[in-house]
Design an enzyme around this catalytic site. Sequence first.
Site, PDB file in Angstrom:
ATOM      1  CB  SER A 144      -0.958   0.005   1.193  1.00 30.43           C
ATOM      2  OG  SER A 144      -0.253   0.049   2.414  1.00 30.43           O
ATOM      3  CE  LYS A 166      -2.957   1.827   5.204  1.00 29.48           C
ATOM      4  NZ  LYS A 166      -2.625   1.261   3.887  1.00 29.48           N
TER       5      LYS A 166
END
EC number: 3.4.21.53
Length: 378
Positions: free
Chosen positions: A270, A315
Site C-alpha cells: 500500500s 490511515k
Amino acid sequence: MLTSPSPEGSLDPRQTPDADPSPVSPAPPRDTRYMIMVISGLLALGLGIGAAALPVPYVIESAGPTFNTLGKDGDKPVIKISGRESFPAGGNLDLTTVVMTGGPKSPATIFDVFRAWLDSSKAIYPEELIYPKGTTAEQTVQEGEIAMETSQENAFAAALRELDIPFEQRLNVAGLSEASPSAGKIQEGDLLKSINGKAITSMSVIQAELAAGAGAPAVVEVERKGAPVTETITPTRNSADRYVLGVLLASDFTFPFDVSISLENVGGPSAGMMFALGIIDNLAPGDLTGGKHVAGTGTITADGAVGPIGGIAQKMIGARQQGATMFLAPAANCADVVGHVPDGLQVVKVETLADATAAVERLGSGDDTTGLPTCTNN
C-alpha cells in the site's frame, strides 16, 4: 395433664423428636464459610480472566505510524538515489500504516475486541476476511515482505515513466488464469515481445491494443527458450469488463541507476504510490510539496495506476494526527472514505500517479486546491 400444641417451627421440650434417617450436618464455622466464598470467587475470577485471554477470530485495525518518504527512518534516508543527480526535498510525503491486532501473528482477545468496539477510531473484522484460513505467521510476514519489494520496484518504474526517464521492462508469463484463452498457446516462462506488431514495453501496450481490437483476435509474439513463437489469441472479457489474454505476468526491470528504500517493520503493497511520489521529488529539481504536509496511500503499478488498499479510515486518522492537511486516496476506496474524513484533512481522489503528482504540485505552488476531485463529487 393436658399439653397445648407447640407453635409451628418450635419444639416442645417434653416431646421426643422422631429420629431423622438423613441427619443434616452441622453448618461449618463462620470463618470456614468465608474462606469457601473467597476461594470460589477467586476461582470464578480466574476462569473469567482465562477465558477473556483466549484468542478470538477477529482482527482489529487501528491507526499506525506514518513515515515521511522525503525524510529518514532512524539514521538512514527512506529514499536514496545512487548514480544520478538528486535534489534535497522539503515538506512531507507521508506513507501511512495500520496496526493489526489479531490473526496469525498476534491473536486478539475478547478484551481487545471489547475495547476496540468502544473506540470509533478502530475497525473490527472477522479474521477470515483478512487472512485466509490456515495462514501462518511466517507466511504473513513473507507475503508482506514480497509485496513491499514488488511495490518498491513498481514505484521506481512508475516514477521514471512519469519523469520520461527511459528504462527497460520485460513481461514474463508467470502462469495462466482459469479457462484462459491463451491455454495451449502461451506457456509459463514465455517472454512477451509484441502484440499486433507493437513492441510490448509495458502492460499498458497490451491493454490499449486489446481495447482497440474490441475482442478481435490478436497476434502475440513471445520468446520461448530463446526462440520466437507467434500465436493468434482471441481475448475474453474479465469481471471488470476489460479484454484480457488470461495470462499472469511478472515484470523484470533494468533501471539506469539505483534507488534504495530503507524502511523497517513495514510490509505490504500500500505504500507504492507514496514511494513513487518521493522518488519523483528526489529526482526533480525544486520542491514538489512547497514545504506542505501531504500523506496518502495506494498501490502502484509500473504503468502508474493507483489501486485500492485496506484500512483507509484508520490511515486518514493517523495522517491527520501527524499534521497532514492533504490526503491522497485511491478512487477505488471512495466508499470507505466518505463519512470518515477527520476534521482539517482534505482528501483528494486519485486514479493515477499523474493525478497524485498534479495534486501535490498544486498544493505546493500555493494554488487553490478546492477544485481537486474528492470522494463526494463523483
